[in-house]
Design a protein around this motif. Structure first.
Motif, PDB file in Angstrom:
ATOM      1  N   ALA A 229       0.830  -1.202   0.000  1.00  0.00           N
ATOM      2  CA  ALA A 229       0.000   0.000   0.000  1.00  0.00           C
ATOM      3  C   ALA A 229       0.867   1.256   0.000  1.00  0.00           C
ATOM      4  O   ALA A 229       0.590   2.220  -0.720  1.00  0.00           O
ATOM      5  N   LYS A 230       1.922   1.244   0.797  1.00  0.00           N
ATOM      6  CA  LYS A 230       2.811   2.414   0.839  1.00  0.00           C
ATOM      7  C   LYS A 230       3.509   2.621  -0.495  1.00  0.00           C
ATOM      8  O   LYS A 230       3.697   3.765  -0.941  1.00  0.00           O
ATOM      9  N   LEU A 231       3.892   1.533  -1.143  1.00  0.00           N
ATOM     10  CA  LEU A 231       4.534   1.655  -2.455  1.00  0.00           C
ATOM     11  C   LEU A 231       3.559   2.249  -3.465  1.00  0.00           C
ATOM     12  O   LEU A 231       3.928   3.125  -4.262  1.00  0.00           O
ATOM     13  N   ALA A 232       2.314   1.806  -3.447  1.00  0.00           N
ATOM     14  CA  ALA A 232       1.317   2.344  -4.371  1.00  0.00           C
ATOM     15  C   ALA A 232       1.083   3.831  -4.127  1.00  0.00           C
ATOM     16  O   ALA A 232       0.968   4.618  -5.073  1.00  0.00           O
ATOM     17  N   VAL A 233       1.031   4.235  -2.863  1.00  0.00           N
ATOM     18  CA  VAL A 233       0.869   5.651  -2.542  1.00  0.00           C
ATOM     19  C   VAL A 233       2.044   6.453  -3.065  1.00  0.00           C
ATOM     20  O   VAL A 233       1.878   7.525  -3.677  1.00  0.00           O
ATOM     21  N   ARG A 234       3.241   5.956  -2.856  1.00  0.00           N
ATOM     22  CA  ARG A 234       4.442   6.670  -3.333  1.00  0.00           C
ATOM     23  C   ARG A 234       4.448   6.763  -4.854  1.00  0.00           C
ATOM     24  O   ARG A 234       4.868   7.767  -5.421  1.00  0.00           O
ATOM     25  N   ARG A 235       3.965   5.737  -5.530  1.00  0.00           N
ATOM     26  CA  ARG A 235       3.900   5.787  -6.994  1.00  0.00           C
ATOM     27  C   ARG A 235       2.882   6.826  -7.466  1.00  0.00           C
ATOM     28  O   ARG A 235       3.121   7.523  -8.456  1.00  0.00           O
ATOM     29  N   ARG A 236       1.777   6.926  -6.770  1.00  0.00           N
ATOM     30  CA  ARG A 236       0.797   7.948  -7.144  1.00  0.00           C
ATOM     31  C   ARG A 236       1.377   9.345  -6.959  1.00  0.00           C
ATOM     32  O   ARG A 236       1.175  10.238  -7.787  1.00  0.00           O
ATOM     33  N   ILE A 237       2.088   9.550  -5.865  1.00  0.00           N
ATOM     34  CA  ILE A 237       2.696  10.851  -5.605  1.00  0.00           C
ATOM     35  C   ILE A 237       3.786  11.151  -6.628  1.00  0.00           C
ATOM     36  O   ILE A 237       3.936  12.294  -7.078  1.00  0.00           O
ATOM     37  N   ALA A 238       4.530  10.127  -7.000  1.00  0.00           N
ATOM     38  CA  ALA A 238       5.580  10.316  -8.005  1.00  0.00           C
ATOM     39  C   ALA A 238       4.993  10.679  -9.362  1.00  0.00           C
ATOM     40  O   ALA A 238       5.676  11.242 -10.214  1.00  0.00           O
ATOM     41  N   GLY A 239       3.713  10.337  -9.564  1.00  0.00           N
ATOM     42  CA  GLY A 239       3.081  10.666 -10.831  1.00  0.00           C
ATOM     43  C   GLY A 239       3.076   9.536 -11.825  1.00  0.00           C
ATOM     44  O   GLY A 239       2.631   9.711 -12.958  1.00  0.00           O
ATOM     45  N   SER A 240       3.584   8.381 -11.428  1.00  0.00           N
ATOM     46  CA  SER A 240       3.614   7.259 -12.365  1.00  0.00           C
ATOM     47  C   SER A 240       2.280   6.529 -12.411  1.00  0.00           C
ATOM     48  O   SER A 240       2.065   5.699 -13.284  1.00  0.00           O
ATOM     49  N   LEU A 241       1.358   6.854 -11.488  1.00  0.00           N
ATOM     50  CA  LEU A 241       0.006   6.309 -11.531  1.00  0.00           C
ATOM     51  C   LEU A 241      -0.951   7.472 -11.771  1.00  0.00           C
ATOM     52  O   LEU A 241      -1.254   8.226 -10.852  1.00  0.00           O
ATOM     53  N   THR A 242      -1.396   7.634 -12.986  1.00  0.00           N
ATOM     54  CA  THR A 242      -2.299   8.735 -13.308  1.00  0.00           C
ATOM     55  C   THR A 242      -3.662   8.221 -13.756  1.00  0.00           C
ATOM     56  O   THR A 242      -4.435   8.943 -14.356  1.00  0.00           O
ATOM     57  N   PHE A 383      -0.409  17.931  -7.594  1.00  0.00           N
ATOM     58  CA  PHE A 383       0.454  17.690  -8.750  1.00  0.00           C
ATOM     59  C   PHE A 383      -0.290  17.357 -10.037  1.00  0.00           C
ATOM     60  O   PHE A 383       0.295  17.390 -11.110  1.00  0.00           O
ATOM     61  N   LEU A 384      -1.575  17.053  -9.955  1.00  0.00           N
ATOM     62  CA  LEU A 384      -2.338  16.835 -11.187  1.00  0.00           C
ATOM     63  C   LEU A 384      -2.675  18.151 -11.880  1.00  0.00           C
ATOM     64  O   LEU A 384      -2.794  18.207 -13.107  1.00  0.00           O
ATOM     65  N   ASN A 385      -2.803  19.217 -11.095  1.00  0.00           N
ATOM     66  CA  ASN A 385      -3.074  20.533 -11.670  1.00  0.00           C
ATOM     67  C   ASN A 385      -1.808  21.283 -12.035  1.00  0.00           C
ATOM     68  O   ASN A 385      -1.766  21.969 -13.069  1.00  0.00           O
ATOM     69  N   VAL A 386      -0.803  21.197 -11.190  1.00  0.00           N
ATOM     70  CA  VAL A 386       0.430  21.962 -11.414  1.00  0.00           C
ATOM     71  C   VAL A 386       1.649  21.073 -11.226  1.00  0.00           C
ATOM     72  O   VAL A 386       1.604  20.088 -10.480  1.00  0.00           O
ATOM     73  N   ASN A 387       2.720  21.420 -11.888  1.00  0.00           N
ATOM     74  CA  ASN A 387       3.986  20.708 -11.723  1.00  0.00           C
ATOM     75  C   ASN A 387       5.042  21.694 -11.264  1.00  0.00           C
ATOM     76  O   ASN A 387       5.573  22.481 -12.058  1.00  0.00           O
ATOM     77  N   VAL A 388       5.346  21.663  -9.978  1.00  0.00           N
ATOM     78  CA  VAL A 388       6.301  22.616  -9.410  1.00  0.00           C
ATOM     79  C   VAL A 388       7.660  21.988  -9.130  1.00  0.00           C
ATOM     80  O   VAL A 388       8.604  22.696  -8.769  1.00  0.00           O
ATOM     81  N   LEU A 389       7.789  20.675  -9.304  1.00  0.00           N
ATOM     82  CA  LEU A 389       9.048  20.009  -8.956  1.00  0.00           C
ATOM     83  C   LEU A 389      10.255  20.572  -9.699  1.00  0.00           C
ATOM     84  O   LEU A 389      11.323  20.714  -9.092  1.00  0.00           O
ATOM     85  N   PRO A 390      10.170  20.931 -10.995  1.00  0.00           N
ATOM     86  CA  PRO A 390      11.359  21.480 -11.661  1.00  0.00           C
ATOM     87  C   PRO A 390      11.893  22.750 -11.024  1.00  0.00           C
ATOM     88  O   PRO A 390      13.061  23.103 -11.238  1.00  0.00           O
ATOM     89  N   PHE A 391      11.080  23.452 -10.239  1.00  0.00           N
ATOM     90  CA  PHE A 391      11.501  24.704  -9.615  1.00  0.00           C
ATOM     91  C   PHE A 391      11.926  24.520  -8.159  1.00  0.00           C
ATOM     92  O   PHE A 391      12.336  25.483  -7.517  1.00  0.00           O
ATOM     93  N   ALA A 392      11.819  23.310  -7.647  1.00  0.00           N
ATOM     94  CA  ALA A 392      12.024  23.069  -6.217  1.00  0.00           C
ATOM     95  C   ALA A 392      13.170  22.104  -5.974  1.00  0.00           C
ATOM     96  O   ALA A 392      13.495  21.262  -6.812  1.00  0.00           O
ATOM     97  N   ASP A 393      13.772  22.228  -4.804  1.00  0.00           N
ATOM     98  CA  ASP A 393      14.661  21.183  -4.303  1.00  0.00           C
ATOM     99  C   ASP A 393      13.841  20.103  -3.613  1.00  0.00           C
ATOM    100  O   ASP A 393      14.144  18.919  -3.714  1.00  0.00           O
TER     101      ASP A 393
END
Length: 588
Positions: A229-242, A383-393
């Protein structure tokens, strides 16, 4: 004229959703009830079945705390419960810094660890049912509660229930006692109670009704699935599960390195789970201090209250730019040119409650030039609406909100950008320091709740825009705050994903307090703290978040009579009618 029946007339103090044992919101249905809660009035406080978990210690946690104090406490002591010795020691350090008059012996730690049969060892390794209690004089409770609130690292109510039952049956003991036990002692075997996620073969009629509300949708997964379950949550956050997929499908999908976040080399290995969003922010700040030294931070834009408190109370302090304006960035640039150096800049995208979007492209340029990290809280945008990772550490988020939606579980995430300047340096710190303290049962609920995250976001975006259209231009409305209609929209659009919307949070102000109160009291939505729920949830946000500092908030443009609305999944036309009726109820 027929007066419509209020569908969301929920009693003061009832859980939101109603009859939900681990709800993370509570009904405060009138303006007066919100003020009464802040004033500590008995007619409100006595009815509170729960509250937002970082501010209100859940009754299950209180019961467990009382049992620990009964066994280990001294007269006049109180206690707070944490998931690990490391977190407890940080609380102890906070006492030393904030209450130096206390002696070291007055703030002590009791570590409770499982003493179970060997055949249970594999399961215990999965769920890690341990507790570290910090005991201290009762007149210092306010200091301890501040750490609980700011850090977000207190135990969850589900952990408390499980561990309390284990404790009462002798399966959770203090670590010195465990060391004295014979290696051949298997310990008690009947410690495992039926929990909210593994009740089996029990009829609905005989179950506790609050448990049944949580379980009736089939959310009775086995604790052995926690890791998956934790792996699936992390994958959703990573954006690989859309897409909306079940757990088995989520785990079967091939690892997608950079599908949604658009950062080369990024994967779920750079995603970390925390007990709540504020814990992610707290630990980001703490680990940056560890890796980069004792430098002041910058808080840019009017933030959620505890982000600023963390930067002010932990470490050497911060520089606060409460407007989040271009002029403030000009001032920052001058300071940097003159040699001032900073640890990191913390900002929200967009901000809560004014929904302003910072110029993170310019911030990123300054960070690269002058060597400070950028931490962006994407909770409101998601993250589905905006992608801010390229601007963040580092990107942080509260998974308690729209990612879960069901308002019955806490969670937070932290994402490292593998292309960031400090990545190698801070990745080492995270790999050495990180503890996964997200409780097993909470992870199972979070994974289940988030399966339809994608589908929900689209509807919530559309509903929020429909409500804004109903509010905009109305003569009683002073201002509507929403990213689409903000003067900072250009900065939001720069990060908006193709097909992404403007989110589900909006705020509205009125020309007089009386108008604000009339609107709120006649608004037929559920009312209480938190946001991102599947049901529309409204609150006089500034009253709840800044009651003791209303003038200070107003000095940054945040009016005390602002009404914040977190938009849910209801039918759009129905929602619009609800808001129009509330506007019509404002006296002429």
């Amino acid at each position: 004229m027929t007066v419509p029946i209020a569908e969301n007339d929920i009693d003061v103090g009832e859980t939101l959703p109603p009859m939900t044992e681990h709800a993370v919101s509570v009904s405060l249905p009138t303006w007066r009830a919100n003020v009464g809660y802040e004033e500590g009035e008995e007619w409100v406080v006595a009815k509170m079945k729960t509250g937002y978990p970082r501010f209100f210690i859940h009754k299950s946690i209180e019961k467990f705390t009382a049992a620990i104090l009964e066994k280990y406490g001294r007269p006049g002591e109180r206690a707070l419960l944490f998931p690990s010795p490391a977190v407890a020691r940080r609380c102890q350090d906070f006492f030393r810094a904030q209450a130096p008059e206390l002696s070291p012996a007055q703030v002590r730690i009791i570590d409770l660890v499982p003493a179970a049969a060997k055949e249970r060892s594999e399961e215990l390794a999965v769920i890690s049912p341990r507790i570290s209690a910090v005991l201290f004089p009762e007149d210092a409770f306010r200091t301890g509660k501040a750490f609980w609130q700011h850090s977000g690292d207190g135990i969850s109510s589900r952990r408390a229930e499980y561990c309390h039952a284990l404790f009462l049956e002798g399966g959770l003991i203090d670590s010195p006692a465990l060391e004295e036990m014979s290696r051949f002692c298997k310990g008690p075997r009947r410690y495992q109670r039926k929990t909210s996620v593994d009740i089996t073969n029990v009829s609905a009629e005989t179950r506790d009704p609050t448990q049944f509300v949580e379980e009736r949708f089939g959310r009775n997964l086995n604790l052995s699935l926690t890791k998956n379950a934790k792996l699936a949550v992390r994958r959703r956050i990573a954006g690989s599960l859309t897409a909306d997929v079940e757990l088995s499908e989520a785990l079967a999908l091939e690892r997608d390195m950079e599908k949604t976040r658009h950062v080369a080399g990024f994967s779920e290995d750079d995603v970390y789970l925390y007990p709540c969003g504020m814990s992610a922010i707290f630990n980001a700040h703490r680990n940056l201090l560890e890796s980069r030294g004792q430098l002041k931070s910058i808080v840019f834009g009017f933030p959620y209250i505890d982000t600023l408190k963390i930067a002010q109370k932990f470490g050497p302090g911060c520089l606060f730019y409460g407007f989040g304006s271009s002029e403030e960035l000009d001032d920052l640039e001058k300071r940097l040119e003159n040699g001032e150096r900073f640890l990191a800049l913390f900002t929200e995208f967009p901000s809560n409650p004014l929904l302003k979007s910072p110029d993170i492209q310019r911030i990123r340029h300054l960070a690269d030039k002058y060597d400070f990290a950028v931490i962006i809280d994407e909770t409101i945008g998601n993250f589905l609406n905006v992608n801010v990772l390229p601007f963040a550490d580092i990107v942080v988020s509260s998974l308690t909100k729209v990612f879960s939606g069901d308002s019955n579980v806490m969670g937070g995430s932290l994402v490292l950008n593998p292309k960031a300047k400090f990545y190698q340096q801070i990745k080492k710190v995270w790999d050495a320091d990180y503890e996964d303290n997200h409780w097993a049962e909470d992870s199972l609920f979070l994974e289940r709740n988030s399966r339809d995250f994608v589908k929900r976001i689209e509807r919530i975006n559309a509903n929020a825009e429909a409500i804004c259209d109903a509010l905009l231009g109305h003569p009683k409305v002073k201002q509507v705050y929403y990213p689409k209609y903000s003067p900072t929209r250009q900065y939001y659009d720069r990060c908006r994903n193709p097909g992404g919307g403007y989110g589900g949070l909006l705020s509205v102000t009125f020309h007089t307090k009386q108008d604000a109160v009339a609107f709120f009291d006649n608004l037929d939505t559920v009312k209480g703290p938190s946001l991102g729920t599947n049901f529309t949830l409204s609150s006089p946000y500034v009253i709840l978040a800044h009651y003791g500092e209303l003038d200070w908030a107003a000095s940054w443009g945040v009016e005390s009579d602002l009404v914040r609305v977190s938009v849910g999944l209801e039918e759009a036309n129905k929602l619009v009618q609800v808001f129009r009726r509330a506007l019509e109820a404002i006296p002429s």
